[in-house]
Design an enzyme around this catalytic site. Structure first.
Site, mmCIF file in Angstrom:
data_model
loop_
_atom_site.group_PDB
_atom_site.id
_atom_site.type_symbol
_atom_site.label_atom_id
_atom_site.label_comp_id
_atom_site.label_asym_id
_atom_site.label_seq_id
_atom_site.Cartn_x
_atom_site.Cartn_y
_atom_site.Cartn_z
ATOM 1 N N ASP A 1 4.964 2.549 -38.163
ATOM 2 C CA ASP A 1 3.496 3.006 -38.235
ATOM 3 C C ASP A 1 3.243 4.393 -37.570
ATOM 4 O O ASP A 1 3.977 4.479 -36.533
ATOM 5 C CB ASP A 1 2.660 1.698 -37.778
ATOM 6 C CG ASP A 1 2.390 0.832 -38.813
ATOM 7 O OD1 ASP A 1 3.426 0.637 -39.632
ATOM 8 O OD2 ASP A 1 1.370 -0.064 -38.572
ATOM 9 N N HIS B 1 6.914 1.099 -34.621
ATOM 10 C CA HIS B 1 6.233 2.387 -34.486
ATOM 11 C C HIS B 1 7.255 3.420 -34.358
ATOM 12 O O HIS B 1 7.822 3.403 -33.419
ATOM 13 C CB HIS B 1 4.947 2.568 -33.391
ATOM 14 C CG HIS B 1 3.969 1.334 -33.558
ATOM 15 N ND1 HIS B 1 4.131 0.220 -33.221
ATOM 16 C CD2 HIS B 1 2.700 1.344 -34.175
ATOM 17 C CE1 HIS B 1 3.217 -0.554 -33.515
ATOM 18 N NE2 HIS B 1 2.298 0.058 -34.125
HETATM 19 NI NI NI Z 1 -1.328 2.050 -36.469
#
Ligand code: NI
Length: 498
Positions: free
Chosen positions: A309, A454
């Site tokens: 992400d 992430h």
């Molecule tokens: Ni996010």
């Protein structure tokens, strides 16, 4: 004629005589040039003022300067949500330090306010944009939106100036010659007082401004005018009025600016094209992977989907290299504005067989937006993905913070999107630790799982080769979310393979 009417007529005649006399006196003074008390600043509408309130100028679209890199970070702890997408200029040493000092100062203020907030709720959002790209000069605006205790929040903007060739970095107040800063502040306040009096804080005693106050966000207009954006936290602006922009006419700006600043203004006025930035380091390190075999059947195989992400970021190219090395596919949940800034990274990811899914344009909690705002976040992101990859955007999206409610899901249904959440959280943003991120991914793994990571943390990228190796050793096939889920229903939520 009654007595009263006679009195009125006498009064009118007297008034006309007085006005005629006054006019003659003024005329005589103007002809002889003897007015000692003439106003120093032009007050009549026929003479243009040196400074006036104007609309806030637009920023340049993301991606308009090549060679800029996103630095993205995102954390959430309870009701404290923080997201930052700033711009890095790898070829200019010192830019990062200057930018971080500005951000740290604002973050300190936010954390202090949060500690005092009774419910501990807050959000802190940072976004960077380019406001000037002319010749060797870049002007970068950092916009911080901080909200505490469910209040409306405060927008703070600062601009930082970079000469990419020399190279050098200065903050906006340093564009103004030191002895002139008081004069500029007075000009700015007078303009707001005259043009937008309701926006000005009136304090008794009058507000005192420190060196940098009011001058943190300076820009230049195409005609050489100086634009001063006065933020809500300057102390001068009533917060509800929002930031105010004061335009200082070129002739007045000229005498306030330093020699460096005059060069920037001249480059903007001459519409000079930006000197290209050198490509970020490590750009060549990444290679296309071998073509993969098609046709994974997740109803038979132990499939798992790694999702990344918030990027693309400064670490995404290296991650693509690691995934290519391991011949593994993943899904990138990209933030639209980051995709627009680093389209080449998104294109490489798509070409390598990874799936690209939108994670909104600016990473807001969608439950706080109205329907039109939600759609706008999705559509702008899709446009950025389509522009980068040349392919239509996915029928999936990932909501920031995993935050959806029935209304948001209804809007997603209308937009033809399903929400992809996760059922394995590596908490990589919290632990920033290779061993811990790896442990959570591998121990949490189960067939059909969606793993949240992430690609904005160095430690996450470092962990990926080990995670891929251990998952494979446990018999998993790494697939994209599309391969894992198959056909999806708009408006539905997916945490794992159904
Ligand atoms: Ni996010």
């Amino acid at each position: 004629m009654s007595r009263r009417q006679r009195q009125m007529r006498a009064l009118v005649i007297l008034l006309v005589v007085v006005l005629l006399l006054a006019g003659a006196v003024v005329l005589a003074q103007q002809l002889t040039g003897s007015t000692e008390e003439a106003a120093p600043a032009p007050a009549s509408p026929s003479a243009a003022p040196e400074a006036s309130v104007v609309e806030q100028p637009p920023v340049l679209p993301p991606g308009s300067v090549e060679g800029l890199v996103n630095a993205v970070s995102s954390t959430a702890s309870g009701d404290d949500q923080r997201y930052a997408s700033t711009l890095e200029i790898p070829s200019v040493p010192g830019f990062g330090e200057v930018e971080r000092a500005v951000l740290d100062q604002q973050l300190d203020a936010y954390e202090q306010a949060l500690a005092d907030a009774p419910d501990g709720r807050g959000s802190f959002d940072v976004a960077s944009d380019v406001v000037v790209a002319a010749g060797p000069y870049l002007g970068l605006r950092t916009e911080i939106f901080a909200s505490v205790g469910g209040g409306n929040g405060i927008v703070t903007t600062t601009t930082t100036w970079v000469d990419t060739q020399r190279p050098s970095v200065i903050l906006s107040p340093d564009l103004i010659a030191d002895p002139q800063r008081d004069a500029l502040r007075a000009l700015v306040l007078a303009a707001i007082e005259r043009d937008r009096p309701e926006a000005l804080v009136r304090a008794d005693p009058p507000l005192q401004f420190a060196d940098d106050d009011l001058l943190l966000d300076l820009r230049f207009a195409d005609d050489g005018a100086l634009l001063v954006v006065v933020g809500e936290d300057s102390g001068a602006i009533v917060s509800a009025a929002g930031p105010q922009t004061v335009r200082v006419e070129p002739a007045a700006a000229e005498r306030l600016l330093t020699a460096d600043a005059r060069r920037i203004a001249a480059a903007v006025a001459a519409d000079e094209s930006a000197v290209p930035l050198p490509a970020p380091e490590g750009d060549d390190a990444w290679k296309l992977p071998e073509q993969r075999a098609e046709g994974v059947d997740c109803s038979v195989e132990r499939c798992i989907a790694l999702t990344f992400d918030d990027g693309p970021s400064q670490y995404t190219d290296r991650l693509l290299g690691e995934l290519a090395e391991a011949d593994a596919r993943a899904t990138f949940m990209v933030v639209g504005r980051n995709a627009a800034t680093q389209p080449a990274t998104v294109e490489r990811a798509a070409e390598a067989g990874h799936q690209i899914v939108g994670h909104t344009w600016s990473h807001p909690d969608l439950t706080t937006l109205d329907d039109a705002g939600i759609l706008d976040e999705i559509e702008r992101t899709d446009a950025a993905i389509e522009a980068a990859t040349g392919e239509p955007a996915s029928a999936l999206m990932r909501p920031p913070y995993g935050a959806v409610d029935d209304r948001v899901l209804g809007v997603l249904a209308g937009a033809g999107k399903a929400a992809v959440l996760w059922n394995v959280d590596t908490e990589d943003w919290r632990n920033r630790d290779v061993a811990e991120t790896t442990r959570r991914a591998v121990e949490g793994a189960k067939p059909g799982a969606i793993v949240l990571m992430h690609d904005i943390h160095e430690s996450t990228v470092d962990a990926v080769p080990g995670i891929v190796e251990q998952l494979r050793a446990a018999g998993y096939t790494l697939v994209t979310v599309d391969e894992l889920l198959g056909a999806t229903t708009p408006g539905a939520e997916y945490f794992h393979r159904p």
